[in-house]
Write an enzyme that holds these catalytic residues in place. Structure first.
Site, PDB file in Angstrom:
ATOM      1  CG  ASP A  31      -2.090   0.969   1.069  1.00 47.92           C
ATOM      2  OD1 ASP A  31      -3.239   0.502   0.933  1.00 47.92           O
ATOM      3  OD2 ASP A  31      -1.845   2.189   1.066  1.00 47.92           O
ATOM      4  CG  ASN A  87     -12.069  -0.578   3.682  1.00 47.88           C
ATOM      5  OD1 ASN A  87     -12.454  -0.939   4.786  1.00 47.88           O
ATOM      6  ND2 ASN A  87     -10.894   0.009   3.494  1.00 47.88           N
ATOM      7  CD  GLN A  94     -14.617  -0.791  -2.912  1.00 46.37           C
ATOM      8  OE1 GLN A  94     -15.747  -1.134  -2.560  1.00 46.37           O
ATOM      9  NE2 GLN A  94     -14.003  -1.316  -3.958  1.00 46.37           N
ATOM     10  CB  VAL A  96      -9.295   1.781  -5.247  1.00 44.28           C
ATOM     11  CG1 VAL A  96      -8.957   1.288  -6.648  1.00 44.28           C
ATOM     12  CG2 VAL A  96      -8.281   2.830  -4.790  1.00 44.28           C
ATOM     13  CG  HIS A 100      -8.570  -3.106  -2.642  1.00 50.55           C
ATOM     14  ND1 HIS A 100      -9.552  -2.443  -3.340  1.00 50.55           N
ATOM     15  CD2 HIS A 100      -8.358  -2.378  -1.520  1.00 50.55           C
ATOM     16  CE1 HIS A 100      -9.908  -1.361  -2.677  1.00 50.55           C
ATOM     17  NE2 HIS A 100      -9.202  -1.301  -1.557  1.00 50.55           N
ATOM     18  CG  HIS A 102      -6.817  -2.964   2.938  1.00 49.63           C
ATOM     19  ND1 HIS A 102      -6.091  -1.799   2.806  1.00 49.63           N
ATOM     20  CD2 HIS A 102      -8.004  -2.740   2.327  1.00 49.63           C
ATOM     21  CE1 HIS A 102      -6.812  -0.906   2.145  1.00 49.63           C
ATOM     22  NE2 HIS A 102      -7.983  -1.436   1.844  1.00 49.63           N
TER      23      HIS A 102
HETATM   24  P1  AMP Z   1      -9.737   1.314   0.032  1.00 51.11           P
HETATM   25  O1  AMP Z   1      -9.901   2.572   0.816  1.00 51.11           O
HETATM   26  O2  AMP Z   1     -10.109   0.077   0.796  1.00 51.11           O
HETATM   27  O3  AMP Z   1     -10.392   1.390  -1.326  1.00 51.11           O
HETATM   28  O4  AMP Z   1      -8.184   1.153  -0.176  1.00 51.11           O
HETATM   29  C1  AMP Z   1      -7.484   1.705  -1.224  1.00 51.11           C
HETATM   30  C2  AMP Z   1      -6.033   1.651  -0.819  1.00 51.11           C
HETATM   31  O5  AMP Z   1      -5.241   1.847  -1.978  1.00 51.11           O
HETATM   32  C3  AMP Z   1      -5.619   2.720   0.188  1.00 51.11           C
HETATM   33  O6  AMP Z   1      -5.128   2.093   1.371  1.00 51.11           O
HETATM   34  C4  AMP Z   1      -4.534   3.506  -0.542  1.00 51.11           C
HETATM   35  O7  AMP Z   1      -3.491   3.925   0.309  1.00 51.11           O
HETATM   36  C5  AMP Z   1      -4.075   2.512  -1.581  1.00 51.11           C
HETATM   37  N1  AMP Z   1      -3.493   3.105  -2.782  1.00 51.11           N
HETATM   38  C6  AMP Z   1      -3.950   4.159  -3.487  1.00 51.11           C
HETATM   39  N2  AMP Z   1      -3.157   4.396  -4.542  1.00 51.11           N
HETATM   40  C7  AMP Z   1      -2.178   3.458  -4.511  1.00 51.11           C
HETATM   41  C8  AMP Z   1      -1.054   3.168  -5.329  1.00 51.11           C
HETATM   42  N3  AMP Z   1      -0.757   3.898  -6.426  1.00 51.11           N
HETATM   43  N4  AMP Z   1      -0.250   2.115  -4.974  1.00 51.11           N
HETATM   44  C9  AMP Z   1      -0.524   1.393  -3.872  1.00 51.11           C
HETATM   45  N5  AMP Z   1      -1.582   1.599  -3.070  1.00 51.11           N
HETATM   46  C10 AMP Z   1      -2.389   2.629  -3.372  1.00 51.11           C
END
Ligand code: AMP
Length: 115
Positions: A31, A87, A94, A96, A100, A102
């Protein structure tokens, strides 16, 4: 055609990612904003928007993702335990829209969140 998700762009090499695992069905990257000493995201190559959109067709993929989590946790030395967070949707925090998982570990975790 729908736009590629951030994670599909990482999978396709358009955006850099720190890969810790890759196979036919999923990848795992560190992350970018770690909430624990070990914070890895396990991401299916298939851009399923969230856990809520998984279908019976994804049965094998769902199992593979969990087994991959356990494998990476071992690889990362998390023998004292770790947390897995998915998430889901807006109220689930969430950010993204590409499923995924974590993996958080390397310190004592309390509560239920990613923090
Ligand atoms: P979520 O909030 O569960 O959708 O988690 C998305 C996660 O993606 C967050 O913990 C971010 O820190 C992580 N994230 C966003 N951009 C990147 C990236 N370019 N490379 C790695 N992790 C990322």
């Amino acid at each position: 055609m729908t736009a590629k998700t951030l994670f599909t762009r990482i999978i396709d090499g358009e955006i850099p990612g720190q890969f810790v695992h890759q196979d036919e069905h999923c990848i795992a990257i560190r992350d970018i904003n770690p909430a624990a000493p070990v914070h890895v995201l396990v991401i299916p190559r298939k851009p399923v928007p969230s856990l809520a959109e998984l279908t019976a067709e994804d049965h094998a993929l769902a199992g593979h993702l969990l087994l991959t989590v356990a494998r990476i946790a071992r690889q990362e030395g998390l023998e004292n335990g770790y947390r897995v967070v998915i998430n889901t949707g807006e109220e689930g925090g969430q950010t993204v829209p590409h499923l995924h998982l974590h993996i958080l570990g390397g310190r004592a975790l309390s509560g239920h969140g990613t923090a």
